[in-house]
Design a protein around this motif. Structure first.
Motif, PDB file in Angstrom:
ATOM      1  N   ILE A  78     119.688 -36.807  48.307  1.00  0.00           N
ATOM      2  CA  ILE A  78     118.716 -35.731  48.581  1.00  0.00           C
ATOM      3  C   ILE A  78     117.839 -35.506  47.354  1.00  0.00           C
ATOM      4  O   ILE A  78     116.639 -35.314  47.466  1.00  0.00           O
ATOM      5  CB  ILE A  78     119.451 -34.421  48.946  1.00  0.00           C
ATOM      6  N   ASP A  79     118.467 -35.516  46.166  1.00  0.00           N
ATOM      7  CA  ASP A  79     117.728 -35.250  44.936  1.00  0.00           C
ATOM      8  C   ASP A  79     116.764 -36.380  44.580  1.00  0.00           C
ATOM      9  O   ASP A  79     115.669 -36.124  44.092  1.00  0.00           O
ATOM     10  CB  ASP A  79     118.701 -35.022  43.773  1.00  0.00           C
ATOM     11  N   THR A  80     117.186 -37.625  44.805  1.00  0.00           N
ATOM     12  CA  THR A  80     116.371 -38.760  44.367  1.00  0.00           C
ATOM     13  C   THR A  80     115.384 -39.251  45.422  1.00  0.00           C
ATOM     14  O   THR A  80     114.288 -39.667  45.074  1.00  0.00           O
ATOM     15  CB  THR A  80     117.256 -39.948  43.948  1.00  0.00           C
ATOM     16  N   ALA A  81     115.782 -39.226  46.686  1.00  0.00           N
ATOM     17  CA  ALA A  81     114.899 -39.763  47.734  1.00  0.00           C
ATOM     18  C   ALA A  81     115.052 -38.963  49.021  1.00  0.00           C
ATOM     19  O   ALA A  81     115.599 -39.462  50.014  1.00  0.00           O
ATOM     20  CB  ALA A  81     115.214 -41.233  47.976  1.00  0.00           C
ATOM     21  N   PRO A  82     114.549 -37.723  49.039  1.00  0.00           N
ATOM     22  CA  PRO A  82     114.740 -36.882  50.225  1.00  0.00           C
ATOM     23  C   PRO A  82     114.042 -37.411  51.487  1.00  0.00           C
ATOM     24  O   PRO A  82     114.401 -37.023  52.588  1.00  0.00           O
ATOM     25  CB  PRO A  82     114.176 -35.526  49.811  1.00  0.00           C
ATOM     26  N   GLN A  83     113.086 -38.301  51.332  1.00  0.00           N
ATOM     27  CA  GLN A  83     112.371 -38.848  52.492  1.00  0.00           C
ATOM     28  C   GLN A  83     112.959 -40.173  52.974  1.00  0.00           C
ATOM     29  O   GLN A  83     112.512 -40.725  53.969  1.00  0.00           O
ATOM     30  CB  GLN A  83     110.882 -39.045  52.147  1.00  0.00           C
ATOM     31  N   ASN A  84     113.956 -40.692  52.271  1.00  0.00           N
ATOM     32  CA  ASN A  84     114.564 -41.969  52.641  1.00  0.00           C
ATOM     33  C   ASN A  84     115.613 -41.722  53.737  1.00  0.00           C
ATOM     34  O   ASN A  84     116.781 -41.464  53.450  1.00  0.00           O
ATOM     35  CB  ASN A  84     115.201 -42.625  51.408  1.00  0.00           C
ATOM     36  N   ALA A  85     115.175 -41.838  54.986  1.00  0.00           N
ATOM     37  CA  ALA A  85     116.038 -41.539  56.128  1.00  0.00           C
ATOM     38  C   ALA A  85     117.272 -42.438  56.158  1.00  0.00           C
ATOM     39  O   ALA A  85     118.382 -41.969  56.417  1.00  0.00           O
ATOM     40  CB  ALA A  85     115.249 -41.674  57.429  1.00  0.00           C
ATOM     41  N   ALA A  86     117.093 -43.708  55.888  1.00  0.00           N
ATOM     42  CA  ALA A  86     118.222 -44.649  55.949  1.00  0.00           C
ATOM     43  C   ALA A  86     119.302 -44.284  54.933  1.00  0.00           C
ATOM     44  O   ALA A  86     120.493 -44.341  55.237  1.00  0.00           O
ATOM     45  CB  ALA A  86     117.732 -46.072  55.720  1.00  0.00           C
ATOM     46  N   GLN A  87     118.885 -43.899  53.744  1.00  0.00           N
ATOM     47  CA  GLN A  87     119.857 -43.542  52.708  1.00  0.00           C
ATOM     48  C   GLN A  87     120.587 -42.245  53.068  1.00  0.00           C
ATOM     49  O   GLN A  87     121.797 -42.143  52.882  1.00  0.00           O
ATOM     50  CB  GLN A  87     119.151 -43.388  51.361  1.00  0.00           C
ATOM     51  N   LEU A  88     119.859 -41.272  53.606  1.00  0.00           N
ATOM     52  CA  LEU A  88     120.493 -40.016  54.012  1.00  0.00           C
ATOM     53  C   LEU A  88     121.460 -40.250  55.165  1.00  0.00           C
ATOM     54  O   LEU A  88     122.559 -39.687  55.186  1.00  0.00           O
ATOM     55  CB  LEU A  88     119.430 -38.985  54.415  1.00  0.00           C
ATOM     56  N   GLN A  89     121.067 -41.102  56.099  1.00  0.00           N
ATOM     57  CA  GLN A  89     121.943 -41.412  57.234  1.00  0.00           C
ATOM     58  C   GLN A  89     123.211 -42.120  56.769  1.00  0.00           C
ATOM     59  O   GLN A  89     124.313 -41.810  57.231  1.00  0.00           O
ATOM     60  CB  GLN A  89     121.199 -42.272  58.253  1.00  0.00           C
ATOM     61  N   ALA A  90     123.053 -43.084  55.868  1.00  0.00           N
ATOM     62  CA  ALA A  90     124.216 -43.821  55.357  1.00  0.00           C
ATOM     63  C   ALA A  90     125.155 -42.895  54.589  1.00  0.00           C
ATOM     64  O   ALA A  90     126.385 -42.967  54.750  1.00  0.00           O
ATOM     65  CB  ALA A  90     123.750 -44.972  54.472  1.00  0.00           C
ATOM     66  N   SER A  91     124.594 -42.023  53.781  1.00  0.00           N
ATOM     67  CA  SER A  91     125.429 -41.077  53.019  1.00  0.00           C
ATOM     68  C   SER A  91     126.135 -40.110  53.954  1.00  0.00           C
ATOM     69  O   SER A  91     127.312 -39.789  53.768  1.00  0.00           O
ATOM     70  CB  SER A  91     124.575 -40.306  52.018  1.00  0.00           C
ATOM     71  N   GLY A  92     125.435 -39.641  54.974  1.00  0.00           N
ATOM     72  CA  GLY A  92     126.030 -38.744  55.959  1.00  0.00           C
ATOM     73  C   GLY A  92     127.155 -39.410  56.726  1.00  0.00           C
ATOM     74  O   GLY A  92     128.191 -38.800  56.995  1.00  0.00           O
ATOM     75  N   LYS A  93     126.952 -40.681  57.054  1.00  0.00           N
ATOM     76  CA  LYS A  93     127.995 -41.426  57.775  1.00  0.00           C
ATOM     77  C   LYS A  93     129.241 -41.576  56.909  1.00  0.00           C
ATOM     78  O   LYS A  93     130.372 -41.460  57.393  1.00  0.00           O
ATOM     79  CB  LYS A  93     127.465 -42.800  58.182  1.00  0.00           C
ATOM     80  N   LYS A  94     129.043 -41.812  55.623  1.00  0.00           N
ATOM     81  CA  LYS A  94     130.180 -41.952  54.717  1.00  0.00           C
ATOM     82  C   LYS A  94     130.954 -40.632  54.611  1.00  0.00           C
ATOM     83  O   LYS A  94     132.182 -40.634  54.620  1.00  0.00           O
ATOM     84  CB  LYS A  94     129.701 -42.399  53.334  1.00  0.00           C
ATOM     85  N   VAL A  95     130.233 -39.526  54.551  1.00  0.00           N
ATOM     86  CA  VAL A  95     130.883 -38.209  54.511  1.00  0.00           C
ATOM     87  C   VAL A  95     131.735 -38.026  55.772  1.00  0.00           C
ATOM     88  O   VAL A  95     132.900 -37.623  55.702  1.00  0.00           O
ATOM     89  CB  VAL A  95     129.839 -37.064  54.398  1.00  0.00           C
ATOM     90  N   GLU A  96     131.147 -38.364  56.913  1.00  0.00           N
ATOM     91  CA  GLU A  96     131.860 -38.216  58.181  1.00  0.00           C
ATOM     92  C   GLU A  96     133.124 -39.083  58.223  1.00  0.00           C
ATOM     93  O   GLU A  96     134.193 -38.628  58.640  1.00  0.00           O
ATOM     94  CB  GLU A  96     130.945 -38.580  59.346  1.00  0.00           C
ATOM     95  N   GLU A  97     133.011 -40.329  57.779  1.00  0.00           N
ATOM     96  CA  GLU A  97     134.165 -41.239  57.784  1.00  0.00           C
ATOM     97  C   GLU A  97     135.284 -40.721  56.878  1.00  0.00           C
ATOM     98  O   GLU A  97     136.460 -40.763  57.248  1.00  0.00           O
ATOM     99  CB  GLU A  97     133.739 -42.637  57.338  1.00  0.00           C
ATOM    100  N   LYS A  98     134.908 -40.247  55.709  1.00  0.00           N
ATOM    101  CA  LYS A  98     135.918 -39.741  54.768  1.00  0.00           C
ATOM    102  C   LYS A  98     136.585 -38.476  55.311  1.00  0.00           C
ATOM    103  O   LYS A  98     137.795 -38.290  55.164  1.00  0.00           O
ATOM    104  CB  LYS A  98     135.310 -39.475  53.383  1.00  0.00           C
ATOM    105  N   TRP A  99     135.805 -37.601  55.936  1.00  0.00           N
ATOM    106  CA  TRP A  99     136.367 -36.383  56.506  1.00  0.00           C
ATOM    107  C   TRP A  99     137.282 -36.730  57.685  1.00  0.00           C
ATOM    108  O   TRP A  99     138.361 -36.158  57.825  1.00  0.00           O
ATOM    109  CB  TRP A  99     135.268 -35.423  56.945  1.00  0.00           C
ATOM    110  N   ASP A 100     136.856 -37.659  58.529  1.00  0.00           N
ATOM    111  CA  ASP A 100     137.670 -38.054  59.685  1.00  0.00           C
ATOM    112  C   ASP A 100     139.046 -38.551  59.271  1.00  0.00           C
ATOM    113  O   ASP A 100     140.019 -38.380  60.003  1.00  0.00           O
ATOM    114  CB  ASP A 100     136.952 -39.129  60.513  1.00  0.00           C
ATOM    115  N   ALA A 101     139.134 -39.166  58.105  1.00  0.00           N
ATOM    116  CA  ALA A 101     140.404 -39.713  57.626  1.00  0.00           C
ATOM    117  C   ALA A 101     141.436 -38.617  57.335  1.00  0.00           C
ATOM    118  O   ALA A 101     142.641 -38.852  57.434  1.00  0.00           O
ATOM    119  CB  ALA A 101     140.185 -40.566  56.379  1.00  0.00           C
ATOM    120  N   ILE A 102     140.977 -37.412  56.989  1.00  0.00           N
ATOM    121  CA  ILE A 102     141.911 -36.331  56.639  1.00  0.00           C
ATOM    122  C   ILE A 102     141.812 -35.142  57.590  1.00  0.00           C
ATOM    123  O   ILE A 102     142.586 -34.185  57.455  1.00  0.00           O
ATOM    124  CB  ILE A 102     141.680 -35.841  55.194  1.00  0.00           C
ATOM    125  N   GLU A 103     140.921 -35.209  58.530  1.00  0.00           N
ATOM    126  CA  GLU A 103     140.639 -34.066  59.399  1.00  0.00           C
ATOM    127  C   GLU A 103     141.889 -33.521  60.095  1.00  0.00           C
ATOM    128  O   GLU A 103     142.133 -32.308  60.087  1.00  0.00           O
ATOM    129  CB  GLU A 103     139.597 -34.481  60.443  1.00  0.00           C
TER     130      GLU A 103
END
Length: 160
Positions: A78-103
């Motif tokens: 968000i800080d470095t490339a707030p307009q880079n949709a692909a990077q935000l999507q990839a980071s969001g997916k990683k957050v979701e995967e990590k949370w799903d592992a312990i949810e």
């Protein structure tokens, strides 16, 4: 008299050659082993590896740390490339995967904290899944989620 015997011999050689060619194809399909004493290692595909990874119980404190790191990566994106949709999507997916592992662990052991964290986490993840994620909507959700997760980490660390 010699012709039928000669013809029969030629046909037998041709049949044996044809049969031998067929068996060579079968051998070529199986890779040759370099040593007969070594045991074959099972081949694990990426899907099988992911399946095994999902089935392994995850250490809660380690899992929380992984979620925290994934959230920091999203913050960095968000800080470095707030307009880079692909990077935000990839980071969001990683957050979701990590949370799903312990949810499930969090939900079973700490239902109130689980509900509290997910109030900001799920809208955050949903926003990152959009075709054009809105950085201005993500920022407050991300801040709240990080604060809640850090408080929960401190709580679980002090209970240990």
């Amino acid at each position: 008299m010699k012709t039928p015997i000669y013809l029969l011999a030629v046909m037998t050689v041709m049949l044996l050659t044809a049969a031998g060619c067929g068996s060579k194809k079968d051998e070529a399909a199986e890779p040759a082993s370099t040593s007969t004493d070594t045991a074959k290692e099972p081949v694990i595909t990426e899907e099988a590896g992911e399946q095994e990874e999902k089935e392994k119980p995850v250490d809660l404190s380690g899992g929380l740390e992984e979620v925290s790191i994934a959230l920091e990566e999203l913050q960095s994106a968000i800080d470095t490339a707030p307009q880079n949709a692909a990077q935000l999507q990839a980071s969001g997916k990683k957050v979701e995967e990590k949370w799903d592992a312990i949810e499930e662990q969090v939900e079973e052991a700490h239902p109130e904290d689980y509900k509290n964290i997910e109030e900001s986490l799920y809208p955050l993840i949903d926003e990152t899944k959009k075709d054009q994620p809105d950085a201005e909507k993500i920022k407050p959700l991300l801040t709240k989620t990080i604060e809640k997760l850090n408080a929960f980490q401190e709580k679980t660390a002090s209970n240990s």
